[in-house]
Design a protein around this motif. Structure first.
Motif, PDB file in Angstrom:
ATOM      1  N   VAL A 177      56.936  36.811  55.509  1.00 20.26           N
ATOM      2  CA  VAL A 177      57.282  36.424  54.141  1.00 20.26           C
ATOM      3  C   VAL A 177      56.418  37.243  53.194  1.00 20.26           C
ATOM      4  O   VAL A 177      55.411  37.827  53.609  1.00 20.26           O
ATOM      5  CB  VAL A 177      57.043  34.910  53.903  1.00 20.26           C
ATOM      6  CG1 VAL A 177      57.909  34.072  54.841  1.00 20.26           C
ATOM      7  CG2 VAL A 177      55.570  34.551  54.045  1.00 20.26           C
ATOM      8  N   PRO A 178      56.774  37.301  51.916  1.00 26.75           N
ATOM      9  CA  PRO A 178      55.939  38.057  50.971  1.00 26.75           C
ATOM     10  C   PRO A 178      54.526  37.479  50.877  1.00 26.75           C
ATOM     11  O   PRO A 178      54.348  36.265  50.780  1.00 26.75           O
ATOM     12  CB  PRO A 178      56.686  37.898  49.640  1.00 26.75           C
ATOM     13  CG  PRO A 178      58.098  37.588  50.025  1.00 26.75           C
ATOM     14  CD  PRO A 178      58.008  36.782  51.287  1.00 26.75           C
ATOM     15  N   VAL A 179      53.534  38.363  50.918  1.00 26.15           N
ATOM     16  CA  VAL A 179      52.127  37.970  50.777  1.00 26.15           C
ATOM     17  C   VAL A 179      51.531  38.747  49.622  1.00 26.15           C
ATOM     18  O   VAL A 179      51.567  39.982  49.611  1.00 26.15           O
ATOM     19  CB  VAL A 179      51.320  38.246  52.061  1.00 26.15           C
ATOM     20  CG1 VAL A 179      49.862  37.822  51.862  1.00 26.15           C
ATOM     21  CG2 VAL A 179      51.919  37.526  53.256  1.00 26.15           C
ATOM     22  N   ARG A 180      50.992  38.031  48.669  1.00 25.06           N
ATOM     23  CA  ARG A 180      50.269  38.649  47.554  1.00 25.06           C
ATOM     24  C   ARG A 180      48.781  38.509  47.815  1.00 25.06           C
ATOM     25  O   ARG A 180      48.273  37.404  47.920  1.00 25.06           O
ATOM     26  CB  ARG A 180      50.659  37.993  46.232  1.00 25.06           C
ATOM     27  CG  ARG A 180      52.077  38.310  45.805  1.00 25.06           C
ATOM     28  CD  ARG A 180      52.455  37.587  44.524  1.00 25.06           C
ATOM     29  NE  ARG A 180      53.707  38.096  44.002  1.00 25.06           N
ATOM     30  CZ  ARG A 180      54.919  37.700  44.388  1.00 25.06           C
ATOM     31  NH1 ARG A 180      55.018  36.777  45.324  1.00 25.06           N
ATOM     32  NH2 ARG A 180      56.000  38.215  43.861  1.00 25.06           N
ATOM     33  N   VAL A 181      48.086  39.640  47.922  1.00 25.39           N
ATOM     34  CA  VAL A 181      46.652  39.636  48.189  1.00 25.39           C
ATOM     35  C   VAL A 181      45.915  39.862  46.877  1.00 25.39           C
ATOM     36  O   VAL A 181      46.195  40.825  46.159  1.00 25.39           O
ATOM     37  CB  VAL A 181      46.275  40.722  49.215  1.00 25.39           C
ATOM     38  CG1 VAL A 181      44.766  40.736  49.440  1.00 25.39           C
ATOM     39  CG2 VAL A 181      46.999  40.468  50.537  1.00 25.39           C
ATOM     40  N   VAL A 182      44.979  38.964  46.572  1.00 23.12           N
ATOM     41  CA  VAL A 182      44.225  39.018  45.319  1.00 23.12           C
ATOM     42  C   VAL A 182      42.763  39.327  45.629  1.00 23.12           C
ATOM     43  O   VAL A 182      42.113  38.589  46.372  1.00 23.12           O
ATOM     44  CB  VAL A 182      44.318  37.681  44.560  1.00 23.12           C
ATOM     45  CG1 VAL A 182      43.495  37.740  43.265  1.00 23.12           C
ATOM     46  CG2 VAL A 182      45.771  37.320  44.263  1.00 23.12           C
ATOM     47  N   ASP A 183      42.256  40.422  45.071  1.00 27.82           N
ATOM     48  CA  ASP A 183      40.833  40.728  45.121  1.00 27.82           C
ATOM     49  C   ASP A 183      40.190  40.001  43.946  1.00 27.82           C
ATOM     50  O   ASP A 183      40.381  40.375  42.789  1.00 27.82           O
ATOM     51  CB  ASP A 183      40.610  42.237  45.011  1.00 27.82           C
ATOM     52  CG  ASP A 183      39.139  42.637  45.112  1.00 27.82           C
ATOM     53  OD1 ASP A 183      38.268  41.752  45.007  1.00 27.82           O
ATOM     54  OD2 ASP A 183      38.877  43.832  45.291  1.00 27.82           O
ATOM     55  N   SER A 184      39.428  38.960  44.227  1.00 22.94           N
ATOM     56  CA  SER A 184      38.855  38.151  43.158  1.00 22.94           C
ATOM     57  C   SER A 184      37.772  38.878  42.377  1.00 22.94           C
ATOM     58  O   SER A 184      37.389  38.432  41.293  1.00 22.94           O
ATOM     59  CB  SER A 184      38.265  36.861  43.736  1.00 22.94           C
ATOM     60  OG  SER A 184      37.074  37.140  44.454  1.00 22.94           O
ATOM     61  N   ARG A 185      37.229  39.946  42.934  1.00 23.78           N
ATOM     62  CA  ARG A 185      36.141  40.707  42.322  1.00 23.78           C
ATOM     63  C   ARG A 185      34.878  39.870  42.173  1.00 23.78           C
ATOM     64  O   ARG A 185      34.010  40.174  41.363  1.00 23.78           O
ATOM     65  CB  ARG A 185      36.563  41.290  40.967  1.00 23.78           C
ATOM     66  CG  ARG A 185      37.848  42.086  40.981  1.00 23.78           C
ATOM     67  CD  ARG A 185      37.743  43.295  41.838  1.00 23.78           C
ATOM     68  NE  ARG A 185      36.797  44.277  41.284  1.00 23.78           N
ATOM     69  CZ  ARG A 185      36.222  45.241  41.997  1.00 23.78           C
ATOM     70  NH1 ARG A 185      36.437  45.336  43.296  1.00 23.78           N
ATOM     71  NH2 ARG A 185      35.400  46.094  41.425  1.00 23.78           N
ATOM     72  N   THR A 186      34.774  38.794  42.955  1.00 20.82           N
ATOM     73  CA  THR A 186      33.609  37.932  42.896  1.00 20.82           C
ATOM     74  C   THR A 186      33.386  37.321  44.264  1.00 20.82           C
ATOM     75  O   THR A 186      33.978  37.756  45.250  1.00 20.82           O
ATOM     76  CB  THR A 186      33.769  36.882  41.778  1.00 20.82           C
ATOM     77  OG1 THR A 186      32.549  36.157  41.626  1.00 20.82           O
ATOM     78  CG2 THR A 186      34.912  35.933  42.056  1.00 20.82           C
ATOM     79  N   VAL A 187      32.533  36.293  44.332  1.00 21.10           N
ATOM     80  CA  VAL A 187      32.162  35.722  45.617  1.00 21.10           C
ATOM     81  C   VAL A 187      31.682  34.295  45.395  1.00 21.10           C
ATOM     82  O   VAL A 187      31.489  33.863  44.253  1.00 21.10           O
ATOM     83  CB  VAL A 187      31.072  36.595  46.283  1.00 21.10           C
ATOM     84  CG1 VAL A 187      29.738  36.421  45.591  1.00 21.10           C
ATOM     85  CG2 VAL A 187      30.969  36.336  47.785  1.00 21.10           C
ATOM     86  N   GLY A 188      31.451  33.555  46.475  1.00 23.16           N
ATOM     87  CA  GLY A 188      30.998  32.180  46.352  1.00 23.16           C
ATOM     88  C   GLY A 188      32.022  31.360  45.592  1.00 23.16           C
ATOM     89  O   GLY A 188      33.229  31.591  45.688  1.00 23.16           O
ATOM     90  N   MET A 189      31.543  30.383  44.809  1.00 16.10           N
ATOM     91  CA  MET A 189      32.483  29.545  44.072  1.00 16.10           C
ATOM     92  C   MET A 189      33.130  30.260  42.904  1.00 16.10           C
ATOM     93  O   MET A 189      34.055  29.725  42.293  1.00 16.10           O
ATOM     94  CB  MET A 189      31.789  28.269  43.617  1.00 16.10           C
ATOM     95  CG  MET A 189      31.647  27.222  44.716  1.00 16.10           C
ATOM     96  SD  MET A 189      33.239  26.520  45.264  1.00 16.10           S
ATOM     97  CE  MET A 189      33.636  25.482  43.845  1.00 16.10           C
ATOM     98  N   GLY A 190      32.688  31.486  42.576  1.00 18.14           N
ATOM     99  CA  GLY A 190      33.496  32.306  41.682  1.00 18.14           C
ATOM    100  C   GLY A 190      34.850  32.541  42.315  1.00 18.14           C
ATOM    101  O   GLY A 190      35.906  32.429  41.671  1.00 18.14           O
ATOM    102  N   LEU A 191      34.841  32.853  43.600  1.00 18.36           N
ATOM    103  CA  LEU A 191      36.064  32.934  44.399  1.00 18.36           C
ATOM    104  C   LEU A 191      36.657  31.551  44.617  1.00 18.36           C
ATOM    105  O   LEU A 191      37.872  31.347  44.478  1.00 18.36           O
ATOM    106  CB  LEU A 191      35.748  33.601  45.744  1.00 18.36           C
ATOM    107  CG  LEU A 191      36.770  33.497  46.862  1.00 18.36           C
ATOM    108  CD1 LEU A 191      38.108  34.090  46.461  1.00 18.36           C
ATOM    109  CD2 LEU A 191      36.233  34.164  48.140  1.00 18.36           C
TER     110      LEU A 191
END
Length: 289
Positions: A116-130
């Protein structure tokens, strides 16, 4: 118990374990978590599966050689297959900064082979920012929004996040290659304790302090100044093996914040992040609510 990701036949949300989502949150949201790995004296452990943050602390304090590694594309492929088997028609996969790990790239490889379609998002952050971005995606998916809008909700939330943290030593970050040698020397040579942050996906020095106490104080002051500039915001506090310190910091922030404060999360940092920041870390995440 929450429904399994994708069980409602809409959009499944997948993330990785560096999101550091507290167990009580994972108990009530519809999110699948793919673990990263901590390698201790050559033996790989899946964080939050084979290794807890407490186990990581034991390894660090014993002098063991500790490194980390990303999951392979096959781990994401399995997560996507499980979501499809439960009825997902789309998947949104939200991950830590691509400048800090190849995890988002592995997710992208698996996405290309998914049913199925998968959209991958690079949050550009980490921890609870993500983690807060993942919660925004999960809330959008629960409202029945399509994958494009679920991914956009995650990207918007992560773009508003500020991640600030203070550590006892910069040696772990230097050794893991997440901090340049000049910045590391601020702590190891000059005795300076910088307040660090995530800026455009990378770890940077935000401010220099002359002691651990002053670094903590500036952590609080900077977080409160950031929060004061927002209409509505959520906070998260991270610790590693010191829940009392994390909760004390959260209460200090809660008491100082104005009416714009939404939820406050206290979460132990993931073992993978902990391997890079070391014992004694305290972090604050601020993001638009």
């Amino acid at each position: 118990m929450p429904a399994a990701p994708g069980a409602r036949g809409g959009v499944a949300v997948v993330t990785d374990s560096t999101a550091s989502l507290p167990p009580e949150v994972l108990d009530v949201v519809d999110v699948a978590v793919v673990p990263l790995h901590v390698v201790i004296d050559g033996v790989a452990h899946r964080e939050n599966v084979d290794l807890s943050p407490a186990g990581l602390l034991d390894a660090l304090r014993s002098g063991a050689r500790v490194t980390t590694s990303q999951p392979g594309a096959e781990a994401f492929a399995r997560a996507y297959q499980r979501a499809v088997a439960r009825g997902a028609r789309e998947i949104v996969s939200v991950h830590l900064s691509g400048d800090l790990s190849g995890t988002v790239g592995a997710a992208g490889l698996a996405a290309g082979e998914a049913a199925v379609p998968v959209r991958v998002v690079d949050s550009r952050t980490v921890g609870m920012g993500l983690g807060l971005a993942v919660l925004a995606a999960a809330a959008a998916a629960a409202r029945g929004l399509p994958g494009a809008e679920v991914a956009a909700a995650a990207a918007r939330r992560s773009a508003t996040s500020t991640v600030l943290f203070a550590v006892e030593t910069l040696e772990h970050l230097r050794r893991g290659g997440r901090l340049g040698p000049v910045a590391a020397a601020l702590g190891s040579v000059l005795g300076v304790r910088p307040v660090l942050g995530v800026d455009r996906g990378r770890i940077e020095v935000v401010e220099k302090a002359r002691s651990a106490g002053r670094a903590r104080a500036r952590l609080v002051e900077l977080a409160l100044a950031d929060a004061a500039a927002r209409d509505r915001f959520d906070l998260a506090v991270h610790h590693l093996g010191d829940e009392a310190a994390g909760r004390a910091l959260a209460e200090e922030l809660r008491g100082a914040c104005g009416p714009g404060l939404g939820r406050v999360h206290v979460a132990e940092i993931s073992a993978v992040i902990g391997a890079h920041v070391g014992p004694g870390v305290l972090a604050v995440v601020v993001a638009d609510a």
